[in-house]
Write an enzyme that holds these catalytic residues in place. Structure first.
Site, short mmCIF file in Angstrom:
data_model
loop_
_atom_site.label_atom_id
_atom_site.label_comp_id
_atom_site.label_asym_id
_atom_site.label_seq_id
_atom_site.Cartn_x
_atom_site.Cartn_y
_atom_site.Cartn_z
CB CYS A 222 -20.41 94.34 -28.42
SG CYS A 222 -19.72 93.01 -27.42
CB CYS B 164 -19.44 90.06 -29.13
SG CYS B 164 -18.80 91.53 -29.92
CE LYS C 70 -19.50 85.58 -31.84
NZ LYS C 70 -18.76 86.53 -32.66
CE1 TYR D 229 -12.83 88.54 -36.40
CE2 TYR D 229 -12.45 89.69 -38.48
CZ TYR D 229 -12.03 89.35 -37.20
OH TYR D 229 -10.84 89.81 -36.72
CD GLU E 127 -17.71 84.83 -35.33
OE1 GLU E 127 -16.66 84.93 -34.68
OE2 GLU E 127 -18.64 85.66 -35.23
CG HIS F 53 1.77 65.98 -20.88
ND1 HIS F 53 1.68 65.98 -22.26
CD2 HIS F 53 1.65 64.68 -20.49
CE1 HIS F 53 1.51 64.73 -22.68
NE2 HIS F 53 1.49 63.93 -21.62
CD GLU G 145 1.56 68.76 -23.99
OE1 GLU G 145 2.67 68.53 -23.48
OE2 GLU G 145 0.59 68.01 -23.85
P1 NDP Z 1 -15.54 91.06 -43.09
O1 NDP Z 1 -14.89 92.26 -43.63
O2 NDP Z 1 -14.83 90.19 -42.13
O3 NDP Z 1 -16.01 90.14 -44.29
C1 NDP Z 1 -16.79 90.63 -45.34
C2 NDP Z 1 -16.88 89.52 -46.37
O4 NDP Z 1 -17.79 89.91 -47.39
C3 NDP Z 1 -15.55 89.25 -47.06
O5 NDP Z 1 -15.46 87.87 -47.28
C4 NDP Z 1 -15.68 90.04 -48.36
O6 NDP Z 1 -14.94 89.49 -49.40
C5 NDP Z 1 -17.15 89.87 -48.65
N1 NDP Z 1 -17.67 90.95 -49.47
C6 NDP Z 1 -17.52 92.29 -49.29
N2 NDP Z 1 -18.18 92.98 -50.23
C7 NDP Z 1 -18.77 92.07 -51.03
C8 NDP Z 1 -19.59 92.17 -52.18
N3 NDP Z 1 -19.92 93.34 -52.70
N4 NDP Z 1 -20.02 91.02 -52.75
C9 NDP Z 1 -19.68 89.82 -52.24
N5 NDP Z 1 -18.91 89.67 -51.14
C10 NDP Z 1 -18.46 90.77 -50.55
O7 NDP Z 1 -16.92 91.59 -42.49
P2 NDP Z 1 -18.01 90.93 -41.53
O8 NDP Z 1 -19.29 91.52 -41.95
O9 NDP Z 1 -17.87 89.45 -41.50
O10 NDP Z 1 -17.60 91.49 -40.12
C11 NDP Z 1 -17.48 92.90 -39.93
C12 NDP Z 1 -16.48 93.21 -38.84
O11 NDP Z 1 -17.02 92.87 -37.59
C13 NDP Z 1 -15.19 92.41 -38.96
O12 NDP Z 1 -14.26 93.06 -39.75
C14 NDP Z 1 -14.74 92.30 -37.55
O13 NDP Z 1 -13.89 93.38 -37.26
C15 NDP Z 1 -16.00 92.40 -36.74
N6 NDP Z 1 -16.39 91.09 -36.21
C16 NDP Z 1 -15.56 90.47 -35.32
C17 NDP Z 1 -15.89 89.24 -34.80
C18 NDP Z 1 -14.96 88.57 -33.87
O14 NDP Z 1 -14.06 89.22 -33.35
N7 NDP Z 1 -15.10 87.27 -33.63
C19 NDP Z 1 -17.13 88.56 -35.17
C20 NDP Z 1 -17.92 89.29 -36.12
C21 NDP Z 1 -17.54 90.51 -36.60
P3 NDP Z 1 -13.36 89.80 -49.61
O15 NDP Z 1 -12.65 88.99 -48.59
O16 NDP Z 1 -13.12 89.33 -51.00
O17 NDP Z 1 -13.21 91.27 -49.45
#
Ligand code: NDP
Length: 451
Positions: A42, A47, A50, A177, A181, A434, A439
């Site tokens: 983080c 976080c 980022k 995510y 982002e 407002h 709101e």
């Molecule tokens: P996510 O699980 O959010 O997203 C992973 C993405 O990669 C999905 O779109 C998934 O597709 C795709 N994917 C997975 N495997 C493959 C593959 N083999 N080939 C192609 N695409 C693939 O993970 P992130 O890495 O974005 O983030 C990890 C975690 O970190 C999040 O779950 C979250 O909890 C945390 N995080 C939180 C943030 C916040 O609170 N603002 C910011 C950043 C991270 P599909 O949807 O089809 O499975």
């Protein structure tokens, strides 16, 4: 049996640091081992950096709007290396604070990798050994890149904060995510961004209407989102990476960022030999007290793959320390956890999505989309979305979803009401502030749909 320590924590990220500090406050003898930097994902490569990049990338739009408001403003160019220096100075400052807080609480920090030798013994890579009554594993997770040819050419989110320069173009792979982002940040910093997602619509876990709204806005801002798109291989190119897509197409990009999820960091810790049960995902299996199948060993945070968010890891670390060291049995609450995705526009939510409500039945959807005053005046098409999922019978608000500037700030407050079990009528009884965007949360009269 006597031990060197009462608690040995492996990993000084959000969960580990909280647990170590709170345990030490009980008078316990506590040590923590961290192989990289105190603060964890983080603070060091998640976080915090980022969000600072989100801030950095927000200025072009602000300056553009300023002109519409009568200012003679122009933005000039962005100096990545100047920003990067300031960013890392800030991370150094934060790391020092985390370190000082641990030391002030009486926790010994070992800058080392630790492995488990038995249920009560930890060995550091320096060769030192410590016995502890309890061991807490808080090693977090790491980016996952699928096995494709040329995967060593891909960057992960870890690399994005250390880049020497901004690429002219980038292919972001993934639709979660991190992918969304970074796509937004880099696009606003002037990088030519393409996002390749394997499914039909990005941000799979979120409310469908929210996903559509954010995806349309990202496209409108110039991000080339290609759905149903898989990467077959990466090859070196003169000026970056040549990407071969599974459909036979190809393209050259300055960089390729894989944001295809994260995996729990459990490898090489000696867990299996000790009989610590892992789940299929490789995450450490824990009970509601964060206790593993070996009673002296606990685990919190992303390494347990429950709800992978910093504030949840902190709660889990706190609950562990309260339970084991303060005699106050406490479970971390994983129900109704609000979260935000810092895309542009920002999105945030808590609770039931519309599609979950549709499956369950007995819900009413209150939804409104509108052009907010500030950007409308500046001639922008940006739209805000506010949405409530309401139980038709009890009238309780089961879900709240927002796409808006500062949606994360709004959901934090709305989440209190949702968590308290507020009804739609409780929302409506609250007088609107407002003129604001929020709101709308208390002025939506008729349901848009019922399921
Ligand atoms: P996510 O699980 O959010 O997203 C992973 C993405 O990669 C999905 O779109 C998934 O597709 C795709 N994917 C997975 N495997 C493959 C593959 N083999 N080939 C192609 N695409 C693939 O993970 P992130 O890495 O974005 O983030 C990890 C975690 O970190 C999040 O779950 C979250 O909890 C945390 N995080 C939180 C943030 C916040 O609170 N603002 C910011 C950043 C991270 P599909 O949807 O089809 O499975």
């Amino acid at each position: 049996m006597s031990f060197d320590l009462d608690l040995f924590v492996i990993g000084a990220g959000s969960g580990g640091v909280r647990a170590a500090r709170v345990a030490a406050q009980s008078g316990a003898r506590v040590a923590v081992a961290e192989e990289y930097r105190v603060g964890g994902t983080c603070v060091i490569r998640g976080c915090v950096p980022k969000k600072l990049m989100v801030f950095a990338s927000s200025f072009p739009a602000v300056v553009e709007d300023a002109r519409a408001y009568g200012w003679d403003a122009s933005i000039g160019s962005f100096d990545w290396s100047r920003f990067r220096k300031a960013l890392h100075d800030e991370l150094d400052r934060l790391e020092a604070i985390y370190r000082a807080n641990l030391e002030r609480a009486g926790v010994t920090i070992h800058p080392a990798r630790a492995v488990l030798e038995d249920a009560h013994t930890v060995r550091l890579d320096s060769g030192e050994r410590f016995t502890a009554k309890h061991i807490l594993i808080a090693t977090g997770g790491a980016p996952f890149i699928p096995e494709i040819p040329g995967r060593e050419l891909a960057s992960t989110s870890n690399d994005m904060f250390l880049m020497e320069e901004l690429p002219r173009s980038i292919l972001v792979v993934g639709g979660g995510y991190i992918a969304c982002e970074f796509a937004c940040i880099l696009n606003s910093l002037g990088v030519d961004v393409t996002l390749a997602y394997r499914g039909p619509q990005i941000l799979r876990a979120f409310d469908e209407e929210v996903r559509g709204h954010v995806s349309a806005a990202m496209r409108g801002a110039g991000i080339d989102i290609r759905t149903e798109t898989d990467v077959a291989a990466l090859h070196p190119a003169a000026d970056g990476v040549r990407v071969a897509f599974a459909d036979g197409g190809q393209g050259d990009y300055g960089r390729v960022l894989y944001a295809t999820g994260r995996v729990p960091s459990t490898g090489g810790l000696g867990l299996e030999a000790l009989g610590v049960r892992l789940r299929k995902s490789g995450a450490i299996a824990v009970d509601e007290w964060s206790q593993t199948s070996v009673p002296s060993i606990y685990a919190v945070g992303d390494v347990t793959d429950r709800v992978n968010l910093t504030p949840v890891a902190i709660r889990e670390g706190q609950a562990f320390a309260e339970t084991v060291f303060h005699g106050t049995p406490t479970k971390a609450d994983h129900d109704l956890v609000p979260s935000a995705v810092f895309t542009q526009p920002e999105m945030a939510g808590i609770g039931m999505t519309e599609q979950e409500g549709r499956e369950r039945g007995g819900v009413q959807i209150y939804s409104t989309a509108f052009r907010p005053m500030r950007t409308l005046f500046a001639g922008r098409e940006d739209r805000v979305l506010m949405k409530l999922v309401v139980d038709s019978e009890s009238r309780r608000v089961l879900g709240c979803h927002i796409v808006a500037p500062e949606a994360g700030e709004m959901i934090q407050l709305a989440a209190i009401a949702v968590k308290m079990g507020a009804t739609k009528e409780d929302f409506d009884r609250t007088v609107a502030v407002h003129p604001t965007m929020a709101e709308e949360l208390v002025t939506m009269k008729a349901p848009s749909r019922s399921w």
